[in-house]
Design an enzyme around this catalytic site. Sequence first.
Site, PDB file in Angstrom:
ATOM      1  N   TYR A   1     -15.839  18.493 -14.265  1.00 53.57           N
ATOM      2  CA  TYR A   1     -16.394  17.139 -14.372  1.00 53.57           C
ATOM      3  C   TYR A   1     -17.460  16.928 -13.280  1.00 53.57           C
ATOM      4  O   TYR A   1     -17.251  17.314 -12.115  1.00 53.57           O
ATOM      5  CB  TYR A   1     -15.240  16.128 -14.216  1.00 53.57           C
ATOM      6  CG  TYR A   1     -15.714  14.720 -14.064  1.00 53.57           C
ATOM      7  CD1 TYR A   1     -16.480  14.117 -15.056  1.00 53.57           C
ATOM      8  CD2 TYR A   1     -15.415  13.978 -12.921  1.00 53.57           C
ATOM      9  CE1 TYR A   1     -16.936  12.816 -14.910  1.00 53.57           C
ATOM     10  CE2 TYR A   1     -15.863  12.681 -12.771  1.00 53.57           C
ATOM     11  CZ  TYR A   1     -16.632  12.112 -13.771  1.00 53.57           C
ATOM     12  OH  TYR A   1     -17.081  10.834 -13.623  1.00 53.57           O
TER      13      TYR A   1
ATOM     14  N   LYS B   1      -8.193   8.372 -19.097  1.00 52.49           N
ATOM     15  CA  LYS B   1      -8.427   9.057 -20.372  1.00 52.49           C
ATOM     16  C   LYS B   1      -7.165   9.017 -21.255  1.00 52.49           C
ATOM     17  O   LYS B   1      -6.667   7.953 -21.535  1.00 52.49           O
ATOM     18  CB  LYS B   1      -8.903  10.483 -20.108  1.00 52.49           C
ATOM     19  CG  LYS B   1      -9.897  10.608 -18.956  1.00 52.49           C
ATOM     20  CD  LYS B   1     -11.178   9.830 -19.180  1.00 52.49           C
ATOM     21  CE  LYS B   1     -12.228  10.208 -18.173  1.00 52.49           C
ATOM     22  NZ  LYS B   1     -12.915   9.131 -17.528  1.00 52.49           N
TER      23      LYS B   1
ATOM     24  N   ARG C   1       0.844  -1.205   0.000  1.00 52.27           N
ATOM     25  CA  ARG C   1       0.000   0.000   0.000  1.00 52.27           C
ATOM     26  C   ARG C   1       0.876   1.251   0.000  1.00 52.27           C
ATOM     27  O   ARG C   1       0.553   2.262  -0.618  1.00 52.27           O
ATOM     28  CB  ARG C   1      -0.955  -0.009   1.205  1.00 52.27           C
ATOM     29  CG  ARG C   1      -1.862   1.170   1.209  1.00 52.27           C
ATOM     30  CD  ARG C   1      -3.121   1.078   2.097  1.00 52.27           C
ATOM     31  NE  ARG C   1      -3.159   0.030   3.067  1.00 52.27           N
ATOM     32  CZ  ARG C   1      -2.617   0.066   4.293  1.00 52.27           C
ATOM     33  NH1 ARG C   1      -1.972   1.148   4.695  1.00 52.27           N
ATOM     34  NH2 ARG C   1      -2.713  -0.950   5.119  1.00 52.27           N
TER      35      ARG C   1
ATOM     36  N   ASP D   1      -6.967  20.352 -13.183  1.00 44.98           N
ATOM     37  CA  ASP D   1      -7.293  19.045 -13.757  1.00 44.98           C
ATOM     38  C   ASP D   1      -6.942  19.129 -15.241  1.00 44.98           C
ATOM     39  O   ASP D   1      -7.619  19.814 -16.018  1.00 44.98           O
ATOM     40  CB  ASP D   1      -8.783  18.740 -13.549  1.00 44.98           C
ATOM     41  CG  ASP D   1      -9.185  17.374 -14.104  1.00 44.98           C
ATOM     42  OD1 ASP D   1      -8.480  16.847 -14.993  1.00 44.98           O
ATOM     43  OD2 ASP D   1     -10.223  16.834 -13.665  1.00 44.98           O
TER      44      ASP D   1
HETATM   45  C1  LIG Z   1     -11.917  15.917 -16.532  1.00 45.88           C
HETATM   46  C2  LIG Z   1     -12.122  14.717 -15.649  1.00 45.88           C
HETATM   47  N1  LIG Z   1     -11.551  14.693 -14.435  1.00 45.88           N
HETATM   48  C3  LIG Z   1     -11.710  13.641 -13.599  1.00 45.88           C
HETATM   49  C4  LIG Z   1     -12.475  12.550 -13.957  1.00 45.88           C
HETATM   50  C5  LIG Z   1     -12.638  11.406 -12.991  1.00 45.88           C
HETATM   51  O1  LIG Z   1     -11.830  10.345 -13.379  1.00 45.88           O
HETATM   52  P1  LIG Z   1     -12.161   8.782 -13.072  1.00 45.88           P
HETATM   53  O2  LIG Z   1     -13.368   8.429 -13.872  1.00 45.88           O
HETATM   54  O3  LIG Z   1     -10.914   8.092 -13.530  1.00 45.88           O
HETATM   55  O4  LIG Z   1     -12.408   8.663 -11.614  1.00 45.88           O
HETATM   56  C6  LIG Z   1     -13.079  12.521 -15.216  1.00 45.88           C
HETATM   57  C7  LIG Z   1     -13.888  11.355 -15.621  1.00 45.88           C
HETATM   58  O5  LIG Z   1     -14.595  11.381 -16.611  1.00 45.88           O
HETATM   59  C8  LIG Z   1     -12.902  13.641 -16.086  1.00 45.88           C
HETATM   60  O6  LIG Z   1     -13.475  13.674 -17.294  1.00 45.88           O
END
Ligand SMILES: Cc1ncc(COP(=O)(O)O)c(C=O)c1O
Length: 385
Positions: free
Chosen positions: A105, A202, A53, A177
């Site tokens: 998001y 992604k 971990r 992000d």
């Molecule tokens: C811009 C963005 N940030 C964060 C996330 C969250 O990621 P995860 O689905 O891997 O938890 C997403 C998911 O679609 C996203 O599009």
Amino acid sequence: MKGDPKRLGFSTRAIHAGQPPDPATGSVTTPIYATSTYVHDELGKHKGYEYARGENPTRHALEQCVAAIEGGLAGHAFASGMAAISALMTLVQAGEHVILSRNVYGGTFRFMTRVLSRYGVEASWVDTTDLANAERAWTARTRMLYLETPTNPMMEVSDLAGAARLAHDRGAVLAVDNTFLSPYLQRPIEHGADLVVHSTTKFLNGHSDSLGGVLISTRPADAEWFAFVQKSVGAILSPFDSFLVMRGIKTLAVRMERHEANGRAVAAHLARRPEIKSVLYPGLPGHPGHELQQRQASGFGSMITFDLGSFAAAKAFLDRLRVASLAESLGGVETLISHSASMTHASLPAEERRKLGITDGLVRISVGIEDVEDLIADLDQALAG
Ligand SMILES: Cc1ncc(COP(=O)(O)O)c(C=O)c1O
């Protein structure tokens, strides 16, 4: 690879950083260390690895690689993008305040409003395309400014350098992000950001076969804290997923070149179709964030949002697609299309969606790296009905 990775180009770092030949065998590829624990040489003496971990060599290799390509000090990998975002938010304490871009998001919105709010962390949602809005929302308790640029799904572009100055002048941090563009096209740390987060699900992994997240920090105290959070909370990325993401990153540069070319071609084509009310893509010259993104990123990516005018028109279009798949997520080699109001942003109340302009006719496409002629033909036949 020997020497300082900072001197090397993006692709060289993506392929080699954190990944020397395996010391035990010379294996060119970092092995998947599938182990939960490590044998100690004797009481009080071990090789730096105690329990998985806290430490895993495959995960550590990925973490060094993402830090090198984002230009940060350290990376920490988590079981999903949301796990990375929740680890990031442990920098904020009860009674403190975060200012966020207004249409991030949907999962980030849900986490802030339904989970962190229970622990006394307050959030304000502002249109960060004009930083005066963030300035107005600022309080004596604001500790973090959190941006997506471009935002999801409205493609609003915010000024990274201006946001970093605003946060730093007030003793706060800027977190970004960077999932939508990837470090190949945009590196927020070069513009002053303190922290960068990604859903590796992604573009970084790029093959729609792994869920993960990474958090890149620039300050030693944050890096130390996130290692502590990994160990204490335990939402770490598995060795197998770490291997997959590392493998994906090796081709990030070539994939992003193709995503970019296909994205531009599809956006230009959609903008000419009479059935479409509006196309949101910062690469189109009429987009309000076009020039800013041109200055702070080296491309526009392959995320495009467009409005078909009504739920019925969006449904008819989505049901007719043959090459593109109707699915949430983005950034994979295959083209994915989603309906924002009922899929990615369903966690936002209808009133919030209306305020943000997320109408029932809004569709978001993540343009893949297939042959662009096939993608355009597919969109045309689905539009024509
Ligand atoms: C811009 C963005 N940030 C964060 C996330 C969250 O990621 P995860 O689905 O891997 O938890 C997403 C998911 O679609 C996203 O599009």
